[in-house]
Design an enzyme around this catalytic site. Structure first.
Site, mmCIF file in Angstrom:
data_model
loop_
_atom_site.group_PDB
_atom_site.id
_atom_site.type_symbol
_atom_site.label_atom_id
_atom_site.label_comp_id
_atom_site.label_asym_id
_atom_site.label_seq_id
_atom_site.Cartn_x
_atom_site.Cartn_y
_atom_site.Cartn_z
ATOM 1 N N VAL A 120 48.159 42.529 41.394
ATOM 2 C CA VAL A 120 47.775 42.443 42.801
ATOM 3 C C VAL A 120 48.877 43.014 43.684
ATOM 4 O O VAL A 120 48.619 43.673 44.693
ATOM 5 C CB VAL A 120 47.417 40.994 43.185
ATOM 6 C CG1 VAL A 120 47.106 40.878 44.671
ATOM 7 C CG2 VAL A 120 46.223 40.510 42.361
ATOM 8 N N ASN A 145 37.181 43.123 42.858
ATOM 9 C CA ASN A 145 37.949 41.875 42.783
ATOM 10 C C ASN A 145 39.424 42.012 43.110
ATOM 11 O O ASN A 145 40.023 41.057 43.592
ATOM 12 C CB ASN A 145 37.796 41.242 41.401
ATOM 13 C CG ASN A 145 38.210 42.165 40.291
ATOM 14 O OD1 ASN A 145 37.623 43.243 40.137
ATOM 15 N ND2 ASN A 145 39.203 41.773 39.514
ATOM 16 N N HIS A 186 33.582 42.214 40.367
ATOM 17 C CA HIS A 186 32.901 41.003 39.915
ATOM 18 C C HIS A 186 31.438 41.064 40.360
ATOM 19 O O HIS A 186 31.142 41.229 41.546
ATOM 20 C CB HIS A 186 33.557 39.756 40.517
ATOM 21 C CG HIS A 186 34.903 39.437 39.950
ATOM 22 N ND1 HIS A 186 35.473 40.103 38.899
ATOM 23 C CD2 HIS A 186 35.814 38.473 40.303
ATOM 24 C CE1 HIS A 186 36.650 39.579 38.615
ATOM 25 N NE2 HIS A 186 36.890 38.602 39.456
ATOM 26 N N CYS A 232 38.969 35.520 43.999
ATOM 27 C CA CYS A 232 38.161 36.747 43.999
ATOM 28 C C CYS A 232 36.678 36.477 43.766
ATOM 29 O O CYS A 232 35.818 37.140 44.355
ATOM 30 C CB CYS A 232 38.678 37.723 42.954
ATOM 31 S SG CYS A 232 39.000 37.003 41.344
ATOM 32 N N THR A 279 55.471 43.402 41.600
ATOM 33 C CA THR A 279 55.314 44.191 40.371
ATOM 34 C C THR A 279 54.005 43.896 39.633
ATOM 35 O O THR A 279 53.622 44.661 38.759
ATOM 36 C CB THR A 279 56.496 43.929 39.412
ATOM 37 O OG1 THR A 279 56.598 42.512 39.194
ATOM 38 C CG2 THR A 279 57.792 44.451 39.994
ATOM 39 N N SER A 318 64.150 41.143 37.715
ATOM 40 C CA SER A 318 63.863 42.465 38.277
ATOM 41 C C SER A 318 64.723 42.757 39.504
ATOM 42 O O SER A 318 64.886 43.926 39.889
ATOM 43 C CB SER A 318 62.394 42.565 38.676
ATOM 44 O OG SER A 318 61.560 42.459 37.541
ATOM 45 N N ARG A 336 45.322 26.227 48.454
ATOM 46 C CA ARG A 336 44.120 26.738 49.126
ATOM 47 C C ARG A 336 43.268 25.625 49.712
ATOM 48 O O ARG A 336 42.618 25.810 50.737
ATOM 49 C CB ARG A 336 43.265 27.528 48.127
ATOM 50 C CG ARG A 336 43.678 28.961 47.980
ATOM 51 C CD ARG A 336 42.600 29.742 47.232
ATOM 52 N NE ARG A 336 43.149 30.987 46.714
ATOM 53 C CZ ARG A 336 42.878 31.476 45.503
ATOM 54 N NH1 ARG A 336 42.068 30.810 44.692
ATOM 55 N NH2 ARG A 336 43.405 32.606 45.104
#
Lengths: 346, 346, 346, 346
Positions: free
Chosen positions: B14, B324, B244, B150, B11, B39, B111
């Site tokens: 992204v 981005n 960006h 991004c 939702t 949700s 990451r």
């Protein structure tokens, strides 16, 4: 003893700011306004599209605009503030100086000339004495003093503060986020900049790179030596109205901590001139400041704001901001006028 | 042979872009949508405040949203795209991987973990094999692949192009002018950003500085060595919606001319994957480009744009730009999904 | 059978949109571009500052721009699209018509002339036959057709839908929130409009008030009678790029409920012309729609969007929106060109 | 004799404006600040995200924030300014009044209650005596006074000026172009409003339509009769920071010329209260004024600006503007506080 002053190019964006700043000024009184030939002979009210956010002063509104020639200026005027397009400034400023007028100019022409002082009073007031050299060389009764480009004015005081605290600056990178007013009222169209940014402003980067070295240079009474700091600039236009924000990286010969830098900036002295704010540099602890809309009016638009002072991968990193049409243009010229008055050039 | 896929966090900003990109995708078919517990059980139409500029796909609108747990996902789903807040991602992504799902994630958690591939397919597709190490170490049937932040994605392909052309990069300065969509739909209020810029985005600079070295690093089949390039970043939020823009300064060991750099970027190869644009890097001659509004949609939002390539006081200087929320987020995850499919991980 | 067409005033904002729409058109092929004398003889690429968000078509970029005179147009061109400034249009459009060209014009000159059809094909296609009267009176081999002002086009289709459903409209109030592109690329400076709105657009209100009555009028084969609806308009410029939003209040002779109005608009038929979208009017249930950024591209920019249809203190109230440079200008002229082709005028 | 005052809801957007206005106030001294329970006990500096464009007053910054209950307020406080969310205001304002406090409130709850005066001092100061009825009916020692919604405040003074000049108003249409600050700091996200406008603000239209009739009504000492003017409103949010601009159409029983209206507005008297500007209504001849950015600060943000006064297809048409968080909210409450003081309610 009020000095009678004139504004060359009084209808433009910087010209209007000059009027806004000069009208309530304690030492200066506006006695002449000039503009292009097509505006000459008309009431200022009718030829200036007044867009400053304070009302047009009533007396100024009724003044008759003159052509931009020495002959058109009343005799009792001693000081002229110039905010002409540089191509016009290059042509008309010398005749005014020759005719005996002292010109405090924001126009970009002649800024880098060897015998023209480029001055931010808090940074390099002593460069004003270059006027003696200028008068010798040019045979002028008048004098020509320049203030730097708006984006140069924003970051140079922070560098000067570091230098004053004993740091030898070697490499500086600076990225600018510049407001649309820097291009004049019609300089940036709305279709160009809404929801957009433009990573290019013609000749702007060179101004930051060269004017900064001249401002930080040394005047020995005869010659001006530019400073050795190397500056690389990248300039951007963004959708802000006023206030240039700059990201700066500095590498110094000595170790330079964020605390050192914050102290140096906070303690860098203001001058005892009407338009010099105290403190000159407002240092924020909040890393998200300064921001153009919130901080451009500090010190009535004459302060420099700095923040986000932090260690960088290379040296030190911080952000700074100044109001581009006040500290960066009209206010810069007025402040130079105050310095000229204090130093007996009027 | 269409792969059934799910979207975790469907939702959000992204998540909506993921749906926009996946709905017409040749190889993927959306079979599951998840969101927060509140949700779950509702039609997607009723819980997503759809704000993408193409209409919500009719079938997707009627799909029932699931809770974000492995149990809630239909059995035939093989690949999950994750755009969860990082705190949520950190908790729920590992159980999905343990349950056998391959997760292509845009969330910032993990990451920099040693056994998690951080991938831009055109830059470091070979890092994907780190998944073997990951499965060994974690005992997962599934797998976890990340795409970078991004703002990292925007400039790293240009560095990779220079490296691919044989230049050894040593020092990089990068200043970012980032769009508001990077903070999610409600991340930046209008009062914060109209007529303003904010020179601070929490943790963003560190991401550019560390993720770039991992992306440009070398994987020898067992271990990933980060690249030696040193990066200093300064991040700004400006009033643009998408795209960006970044100012980059690069110093290389070798002499690196603007022409060298332009050639290297223009010739840096795209991949034969559905979402990889050709050319990958669009090089402009006009120094005022790229600009966010004009150039963010190049290559359907998946291209990198570069321009203003010029000599700098130090080395080389240029600007680059990417969309981005497409190349920098949703499209990045989809592209990693395509790479996973091609390499037999699905 | 492709019709060869020319664009008069091809370098301006609407001219560029015309090229964007005509280049992929199934029935029209661009064979001539004209601009001011100073641009004549140069490649289009070199004189047009291309700012549309799709790349300049390669073949168009290389075309040589002609002066805006009948002699400069190649013989095989049959139809001319005109987006000239109205003062120029008033001078040059008649000679083109006299020289035998059919001109579909967006310029505001002659829109209210008695023998010039002012047409929105879905609204009053039958007014096109006024061309017979025009040819009789003026002795032209060619013909001149106008589309209305962009802000007129936005709300008139909704009024036409109500009229078509049998309602007799008596009083209409309309307030417009117009995008900056309506003033051309340089029409609104960024300093005028960032963080601002301007409640005045010269002559705009009169256009809405008079053009609407002509569009809704009746042509009996010999004479055009303007409609009796009375319209009061108030026009504002706001900081949006594209898409005019309008607030409308309607009082009809008959009882007119929101449901009646929604049905009438949703069912108002499109035409079988390439650029006429189906549905013509997109009716939103969400009261916060339509919004310029989200809805201006409906129907490839040719749809009218309506929403917020509700009872008012007086009669009925709703909002409507159209893309001002597509449906409101370039697309409107192209659609009139399609109608001219279908009706045998080419 | 300074009155000690408190601010209920001191951390919000209007709360901050209240502090900005009250800190230098000649008659009021801030002695208490309240906010939600989670903020209670903390220094104001630490819980308020200060975003007003003047620095946070040093003394205020150090004040301890209280919970929003009568017990938490120091005894010497007589007057409370309330800018609470309406759902909170509905709960907590009555207990404060019962406890003896006079509350000047900007919250929307109870504005239309029969025994609650809804006051713009220059328009209907005499309604304040409704407090006698209120105290009788509710048995309060304190009192509750409301100011209207920001969009109501913008146009009602212009209607009052026409009524004061003897015109009987019958029908009014008003379209609003409202600034984002009207929704509070986080009320409108940047992604919603950049390059956009939203033609819907929940419950806003009803406020303009009903509050205006109450404000223009007649109080006979016992009962308040609402005025007979009928108002139809259409409300829009646009990308401006401060300043609501409104397009107004007025039909009166008598003939009403633009000159009549301009005179009536220009001559409508201000009050002799510290925050009442003179003139109250600034009438522009330039049809492009007022504009939000240029004119919202007239009279220190307390003036109403009007312009574009012209004949309409129906009656009269003009535009008006007020600073929505000063004249339309915080300043409105302060002005009501001044009226309460003058009339002996403190």
């Amino acid at each position: 003893m009020t000095v009678q002053v004139g504004v060359l190019g009084a209808t433009g964006a910087v010209g209007q700011r000059l009027i806004q700043l000069l009208e309530p000024h304690p030492d200066f009184e506006i006695a002449a306004l000039t503009a292009s030939d097509s505006s000459a002979g008309h009431a200022y009210r009718d030829v200036a599209k007044w867009r400053v956010d304070t009302p047009i002063p009533a007396e100024i509104a009724e003044m008759t605009v003159h052509a931009t020639t020495p002959e058109a200026i009343p005799d009792d005027v001693d000081l002229l503030f110039s905010s002409l397009p540089s191509s016009v400034g290059a042509k008309v400023e010398p005749p005014f100086c020759e005719a005996g007028y002292v010109v405090s100019s924001n126009s970009s022409n002649s800024r880098m000339a060897e015998d023209v002082p480029l001055v931010i009073p808090e940074v390099n007031a002593e460069h004003l004495d270059l006027l003696e050299v200028q008068r010798d060389e040019r045979g002028w009764d008048g004098a020509l003093v320049k203030n730097p480009n708006c984006s140069t004015i924003t970051f140079v005081p922070t560098l000067a503060a570091l230098a004053a605290a004993g740091f030898t600056l070697e490499e500086v990178h600076v990225a600018t986020l510049q407001a649309v007013s820097g291009a004049g009222y019609d300089g940036v169209s709305s279709m160009e900049i809404i929801d957009n940014a433009i990573p290019h402003i013609g000749s702007e980067e060179e101004k930051l790179e060269t004017e900064s070295r001249k401002l930080l240079g040394t005047f020995d009474g005869a010659e001006l030596t530019h400073d050795g700091v190397e500056v690389a600039a990248s300039c951007n236009r963004i959708p802000t109205l006023d206030g240039h924000l700059e990201n700066v990286w500095v590498e110094a010969e000595e170790e330079l901590t964020p605390a050192d830098a914050a102290d140096a900036m906070a303690e860098f002295p203001a001058l005892d001139l009407p338009s010099s704010p105290d403190p000159l540099i407002h240092v924020f602890e909040d890393p998200s400041r300064p921001q153009p809309r919130l901080d451009r009016n500090l010190g009535d638009g004459m302060a420099i704001a700095a923040g986000g002072i932090r260690e960088s991968t290379f040296g030190l990193q911080y952000n700074c901001l100044a109001h581009n049409t006040i500290r960066g243009a009209a206010g810069a010229s007025v402040l130079n006028g105050e310095l000229l008055l204090e130093n007996g050039y009027l």
